[in-house]
Motif scaffolding. Structure first.
Motif: not given
Length: 384
Positions: A182-209
């Protein structure tokens, strides 16, 4: 009641459907295009690498982890530094039994964290400062992680190929119990769903991490430039905060699918899982108002649709029921995509995604409740 429900497809249900369509599409793009996947069977790594293993009362789990570290291939300069952080269960004896006289292993006795430090950051800081100065890459591994034979070589190769300071290859999380699923797969689901991975790599913003401390690979010079674990001394989420510190120092970070490189069984039972999430969820969201807003949105998007579908059928509103069912299936699809992309189990677990989000909401509420009463602790140490 029927009249009110029939208006929902044009307003509320349509909004939910649109939001879930966008979010599920984002999950697909992240998983299919931007999620890094370190190559299997990489060329040997020529630079010296230090693997750092902090331990506190891990006698029952450290043996498979350490054996896997000693079986690594393609890293001739590998050194393993183990820190026994005040264990009382014979952890150090297990390490000695497994390592034997292997010259690659160094066992250190840790000291208790001073005021202003939490246990995990302090243990990692001791390891980093006492590792071989010649090591140009630091690999932090938790005791519940078991690496594949080429994992370190593949992760270091990806670190250099991506030209990043910090690489977080997320392990495949082993799920055994119903609470795990029930709970453990939410870890990957949350960042794959809500975190823009390419923008995270390119952005200098510490909040996007984002980062996962179970398996963390860092360029040594970049780690030192960021201040190392000393700058996250009092942080519950020391892995995420370290990634932010790297960005603040001018470095870059990246997430990777490490499901072919490592496995991790984070918690043995429901009480461990419950307490593990409770100790840190308050730090994930920050202010209680922000947590309330996020959890409310998640519940409306993922938990409300199946309930609405049942209610609509009960009052004879099939159009609303169909819209709500479509929203539910979109949420299930996003969960399935994230599971397939990270080596997880998707069937039939994704069908219970609304329940998973509901449990996450309860764990978040519990986290804030316990923190307010200063009752949060982990491994026998207070965390607030």
């Amino acid at each position: 009641m029927t009249g009110v429900l029939t208006l929902l497809p044009g307003v509320a249900a349509l909004t939910v459907l649109t939001a879930l369509t966008v979010l599920t599409a984002h999950t697909l793009v992240n998983a299919g295009c931007w999620l890094r996947r370190p190559a299997e069977g990489p060329a040997p790594v020529t630079e010296p690498v230090a693997v750092l293993l902090p331990l506190r009362d891990e006698a029952g789990r450290v043996a498979p982890c350490l054996r896997a570290l000693l079986a690594q291939r393609g890293v001739p300069g590998l050194r393993v530094v183990v820190l026994d952080d005040g264990s009382t269960d014979g952890t150090a004896d297990v390490v000695r039994a497994v390592a034997g006289d292997d010259p690659r292993v160094t066992l250190l006795d840790g000291v208790a964290p001073p005021p202003g430090w939490l246990g995990k950051p302090h243990a990692c800081w001791q390891l980093a400062t006492r590792a071989d100065p010649a090591a140009t890459v630091l690999v932090f591994v938790d005791a519940d992680v078991v690496l594949a034979p080429d994992a370190v070589a593949a992760a270091v190769t990806e670190l250099r190929a991506a030209r990043v300071t910090l690489l977080s290859p997320y392990p495949r999380i082993l799920v055994v119990t119903a609470s795990d699923r029930l709970v453990q797969p939410l870890l990957q689901w949350l960042w794959l769903t809500f975190l823009p991975l390419r923008a995270m790599e390119r952005s200098r913003r510490p909040s996007l991490a984002a980062a996962g401390g179970q398996f963390l690979v860092l360029d040594r010079a970049g780690y030192d430039a960021a201040g190392g674990h000393a700058v996250v001394a009092e942080k519950i989420l020391e892995d995420v905060e370290l990634a932010r510190a790297v960005k603040r120092a001018g470095g870059r970070i990246a997430l990777a699918d490490g499901s072919r490189l490592a496995t991790c069984r984070m918690y043995e039972d429901w009480p461990q899982l419950r307490d593990g999430y409770s100790k840190s969820l308050w730090a994930t969201f920050g202010h209680p108002a922000a947590a309330a807003a996020v959890v409310t949105v998640l519940l409306l998007l993922y938990t409300a649709p199946p309930l609405l579908a049942v209610a609509a059928l009960a009052v004879g509103a099939p159009a609303v029921a169909a819209a709500a069912l479509a929203a539910y299936l979109l949420g299930v699809a996003g969960r399935a995509v994230s599971a397939r992309a990270t080596g997880g189990r998707w069937w039939p677990d994704a069908l219970a995604h609304p329940v998973s989000v509901g449990v996450l909401g309860w764990l978040t509420l519990r986290s804030y409740h316990l923190r307010k009463r200063r009752r949060l602790s982990w491994r026998g140490r207070p965390v607030t």
